[in-house]
Design a protein around this motif. Structure first.
Motif, PDB file in Angstrom:
ATOM      1  N   PRO A 174       0.853  -1.321   0.031  1.00 40.57           N
ATOM      2  CA  PRO A 174      -0.056  -0.066   0.159  1.00 40.57           C
ATOM      3  C   PRO A 174       0.718   1.257  -0.059  1.00 40.57           C
ATOM      4  O   PRO A 174       0.267   2.230  -0.340  1.00 40.57           O
ATOM      5  CB  PRO A 174      -0.840  -0.351   1.275  1.00 40.57           C
ATOM      6  N   MET A 175       2.009   1.204   0.422  1.00 41.92           N
ATOM      7  CA  MET A 175       2.964   2.272   0.610  1.00 41.92           C
ATOM      8  C   MET A 175       3.060   3.048  -0.965  1.00 41.92           C
ATOM      9  O   MET A 175       3.019   4.163  -1.286  1.00 41.92           O
ATOM     10  CB  MET A 175       4.227   2.222   0.993  1.00 41.92           C
ATOM     11  N   LEU A 176       3.123   1.995  -2.004  1.00 45.53           N
ATOM     12  CA  LEU A 176       3.436   2.390  -3.380  1.00 45.53           C
ATOM     13  C   LEU A 176       1.948   3.377  -3.625  1.00 45.53           C
ATOM     14  O   LEU A 176       2.206   4.354  -4.493  1.00 45.53           O
ATOM     15  CB  LEU A 176       3.375   1.325  -4.265  1.00 45.53           C
ATOM     16  N   SER A 177       0.953   2.786  -3.379  1.00 43.63           N
ATOM     17  CA  SER A 177      -0.219   3.190  -3.761  1.00 43.63           C
ATOM     18  C   SER A 177      -0.476   4.834  -3.057  1.00 43.63           C
ATOM     19  O   SER A 177      -0.692   5.779  -3.646  1.00 43.63           O
ATOM     20  CB  SER A 177      -1.630   2.827  -3.231  1.00 43.63           C
ATOM     21  N   ALA A 178       0.190   5.000  -1.794  1.00 41.86           N
ATOM     22  CA  ALA A 178      -0.010   6.248  -1.084  1.00 41.86           C
ATOM     23  C   ALA A 178       1.059   6.999  -1.879  1.00 41.86           C
ATOM     24  O   ALA A 178       0.640   8.277  -1.818  1.00 41.86           O
ATOM     25  CB  ALA A 178       0.849   5.873   0.413  1.00 41.86           C
ATOM     26  N   VAL A 179       2.271   6.766  -2.363  1.00 51.70           N
ATOM     27  CA  VAL A 179       3.145   7.700  -3.127  1.00 51.70           C
ATOM     28  C   VAL A 179       2.345   8.115  -4.365  1.00 51.70           C
ATOM     29  O   VAL A 179       2.452   9.367  -4.597  1.00 51.70           O
ATOM     30  CB  VAL A 179       4.261   6.777  -3.358  1.00 51.70           C
ATOM     31  N   LEU A 180       1.903   7.217  -5.080  1.00 52.95           N
ATOM     32  CA  LEU A 180       1.057   7.611  -6.214  1.00 52.95           C
ATOM     33  C   LEU A 180      -0.012   8.648  -6.057  1.00 52.95           C
ATOM     34  O   LEU A 180      -0.138   9.413  -6.838  1.00 52.95           O
ATOM     35  CB  LEU A 180       0.490   6.228  -7.120  1.00 52.95           C
ATOM     36  N   PHE A 181      -0.804   8.430  -4.913  1.00 51.27           N
ATOM     37  CA  PHE A 181      -2.027   9.359  -4.659  1.00 51.27           C
ATOM     38  C   PHE A 181      -1.243  10.659  -4.291  1.00 51.27           C
ATOM     39  O   PHE A 181      -1.936  11.670  -4.626  1.00 51.27           O
ATOM     40  CB  PHE A 181      -2.701   8.500  -3.561  1.00 51.27           C
ATOM     41  N   VAL A 182      -0.255  10.711  -3.692  1.00 49.66           N
ATOM     42  CA  VAL A 182       0.243  12.060  -3.408  1.00 49.66           C
ATOM     43  C   VAL A 182       0.924  12.687  -4.628  1.00 49.66           C
ATOM     44  O   VAL A 182       0.723  13.939  -4.702  1.00 49.66           O
ATOM     45  CB  VAL A 182       1.415  11.653  -2.133  1.00 49.66           C
ATOM     46  N   ALA A 183       1.395  12.040  -5.398  1.00 53.50           N
ATOM     47  CA  ALA A 183       1.859  12.542  -6.601  1.00 53.50           C
ATOM     48  C   ALA A 183       0.780  13.048  -7.540  1.00 53.50           C
ATOM     49  O   ALA A 183       0.736  14.050  -8.104  1.00 53.50           O
ATOM     50  CB  ALA A 183       2.651  11.519  -7.456  1.00 53.50           C
ATOM     51  N   ASN A 184      -0.443  12.423  -7.403  1.00 58.81           N
ATOM     52  CA  ASN A 184      -1.628  12.580  -7.995  1.00 58.81           C
ATOM     53  C   ASN A 184      -2.132  14.004  -7.648  1.00 58.81           C
ATOM     54  O   ASN A 184      -2.605  14.741  -8.349  1.00 58.81           O
ATOM     55  CB  ASN A 184      -2.698  11.455  -7.961  1.00 58.81           C
ATOM     56  N   SER A 185      -2.189  14.082  -6.288  1.00 58.13           N
ATOM     57  CA  SER A 185      -2.759  15.405  -5.780  1.00 58.13           C
ATOM     58  C   SER A 185      -1.884  16.640  -6.130  1.00 58.13           C
ATOM     59  O   SER A 185      -2.440  17.601  -6.495  1.00 58.13           O
ATOM     60  CB  SER A 185      -2.478  15.342  -4.087  1.00 58.13           C
ATOM     61  N   VAL A 186      -0.533  16.468  -6.197  1.00 60.08           N
ATOM     62  CA  VAL A 186       0.435  17.481  -6.893  1.00 60.08           C
ATOM     63  C   VAL A 186       0.049  17.926  -8.082  1.00 60.08           C
ATOM     64  O   VAL A 186      -0.157  18.813  -8.563  1.00 60.08           O
ATOM     65  CB  VAL A 186       1.692  17.023  -6.473  1.00 60.08           C
ATOM     66  N   ALA A 187      -0.097  16.700  -8.917  1.00 62.14           N
ATOM     67  CA  ALA A 187      -0.371  17.046 -10.086  1.00 62.14           C
ATOM     68  C   ALA A 187      -1.618  17.614 -10.520  1.00 62.14           C
ATOM     69  O   ALA A 187      -1.837  18.412 -11.624  1.00 62.14           O
ATOM     70  CB  ALA A 187      -0.220  15.703 -11.007  1.00 62.14           C
ATOM     71  N   VAL A 188      -2.852  17.386  -9.762  1.00 62.32           N
ATOM     72  CA  VAL A 188      -4.173  17.844  -9.941  1.00 62.32           C
ATOM     73  C   VAL A 188      -4.142  19.317  -9.720  1.00 62.32           C
ATOM     74  O   VAL A 188      -4.587  20.346 -10.423  1.00 62.32           O
ATOM     75  CB  VAL A 188      -4.844  17.319  -8.923  1.00 62.32           C
ATOM     76  N   LEU A 189      -3.340  19.821  -8.655  1.00 63.46           N
ATOM     77  CA  LEU A 189      -3.105  21.394  -8.419  1.00 63.46           C
ATOM     78  C   LEU A 189      -2.583  22.042  -9.671  1.00 63.46           C
ATOM     79  O   LEU A 189      -2.720  23.317  -9.989  1.00 63.46           O
ATOM     80  CB  LEU A 189      -2.085  21.382  -7.225  1.00 63.46           C
TER      81      LEU A 189
END
Length: 451
Positions: A174-189
């Motif tokens: 799940p840590m990989l999913s966590a990293v991808l979601f954080v990256a997604n959050s930044v990209a959305v901004l």
């Protein structure tokens, strides 16, 4: 041919490409955990299968309860901000999974994931409708749907690899999913602001218009669409169980059938969505979806009496037909969602859509399972009749919904939402769309009923 295929695989616009990248990241992150989630809960957290099911049910109820409030949050603070915030929180929640070791902790985290996921889905849907030019919405949504399915496939592969490496690897997956979601959050901004994200000097006012929950035609549309989306219950639950228990087909065929569905959902969404531009053409796609759903039921019930390679061939045919039902329903939903929403309250309407959709499909696993396994051929025909009735009702509800908007929403507001819609005569003059035509008449307005 190669040029046509290259253009077909190219995003319709730069913005569509960036949104498709978000879909790919989201689906890869989510799919990486979902593929091994049942094994994770049992082997890592130490739960029983019954506890896993109970926790998921509680989480689903929580998601249902918060659907409407989450939609209003999106309208209040803007879809892009809520989408980015929810992705960031999802990343933090995924990072908590390796530390969970009891049933109460599992339930609490599952509920939190569903609540935040509801906010994310509502914000994403409202943002996409808001930011894409009306004439590009369906074509762009089809491309994003392909990216979404590709992402889930990649995520599923990651999940299978984690399972293969044993419990220790699975615990930290799940840590990989966590990293991808954080990256997604930044990209959305970094995406452009949609119209409802733009803030003036004055405090953000309460959205104008009648709340979506009071629009009975919209509730009917979303609930009936939810009934039609029970095609996924056939795909993921009823047909696999039927194959294993009621036919002589080899069990390994289930995996091959899923692969067929996934490949078609990656390659064909743009083709299925062509020519859909308004309520009339969207309802035509609904009728096509219904025909394919009924054919699936008929083909599947026949497999009870066939043997050998004929059974295998019929299951493949049934899955191809069922996937076309899914593709046409997706395309119709992207259009109906926009055509039947008050443009001033898109977050609110997205939230109510979650509510109506859940009401339309939550009952299906138990009912369809009983009908198919206990009633046999008559049960399959009853399933087909249920969806046919829902499609009929959806036609009446959609037309009523359009009349409701025209009566309750200012004409200029509705016109702005369809400002780039093409002239119908121009579309007709272009002739039928073709995969080999690099510049078909792709137009219309769309939404995001299934994320």
């Amino acid at each position: 041919m190669l040029t046509a295929l290259k253009r077909y695989a190219t995003p319709p616009s730069t913005l569509a490409g960036r949104l498709s990248a978000q879909s790919l990241i989201f689906a890869s992150a989510d799919g990486a955990f979902l593929a091994g989630s049942a094994v994770f809960f049992i082997l890592v957290v130490g739960l029983s299968l019954g506890q896993v099911g109970l926790g998921l049910t509680i989480a689903a109820i929580a998601s249902f309860v918060v659907a409407v409030p989450m939609g209003r949050l999106v309208d209040r603070f803007g879809p892009k901000r809520m989408w980015s915030l929810s992705a960031l929180v999802q990343g933090a929640l995924f990072a908590a999974w390796p530390w969970i070791d009891s049933f109460p902790e599992y339930v609490a985290l599952a509920v939190a994931m569903e609540v935040v996921g509801t906010l994310a889905g509502t914000a994403h849907g409202a943002y996409v409708i808001d930011v894409l030019p009306p004439a590009e919405r369906v074509e762009s949504r089809a491309y994003m749907y392909s990216a979404l399915n590709l992402g889930f496939s990649l995520g599923g592969l990651i999940g299978v690899v984690a399972i293969a490496f044993g419990t220790d690897a699975l615990r930290w997956a799940p840590m990989l999913s966590a990293v991808l979601f954080v990256a997604n959050s930044v990209a959305v901004l970094r995406l452009p602001d949609a119209s409802h994200d733009v803030r003036g000097p004055e405090p953000r006012a309460k959205p104008e218009g009648i709340p979506a929950i009071r629009n009975r035609s919209w509730l009917a549309v979303t609930a009936l669409t939810g009934v039609m989306w029970t095609n996924q219950v056939l795909l993921h639950t009823v047909i696999p169980v039927w194959l294993v228990t009621e036919t002589d087909a080899p069990e390994v065929l289930v995996a091959l059938l899923f692969g067929t569905n996934t490949l078609m959902c990656i390659v064909l969404p743009q083709l299925a969505s062509r020519g859909i531009r308004d309520v009339t053409t969207a309802l035509r796609a609904v009728r096509l979806s219904t025909v394919f759903f009924v054919l699936t039921c008929v083909i599947t019930l026949v497999t009870h009496e066939t043997v050998g390679w004929l059974t295998i061939a019929l299951f493949f045919l049934g899955h191809v037909v069922l996937t076309w039902s899914e593709l046409f329903l997706s395309a119709s939903g992207w259009t109906l969602e926009v055509e039947l929403m008050d443009p001033r309250r898109r977050g609110d309407y997205q939230g109510v859509s979650e509510l109506g959709g859940t009401l339309g499909r939550f009952w299906a696993p138990a009912v369809y399972g009983f009908l198919a396994m206990e009633w046999g051929a008559f049960g399959w025909l009853t399933i087909a009749a249920i969806v046919t009735a829902a499609a009929t009702g959806l036609h009446f509800a959609a037309h009523a919904g359009r009349r409701w908007l025209e009566h309750n929403v200012p004409a200029d507001v509705l016109a702005d939402a369809r400002a780039d819609a093409p002239d119908v005569e121009e579309v007709a003059a272009a002739g039928p769309p073709s995969l080999l035509d690099p510049d078909p008449a792709l137009t219309q307005s769309g939404g995001d009923l299934p994320r």
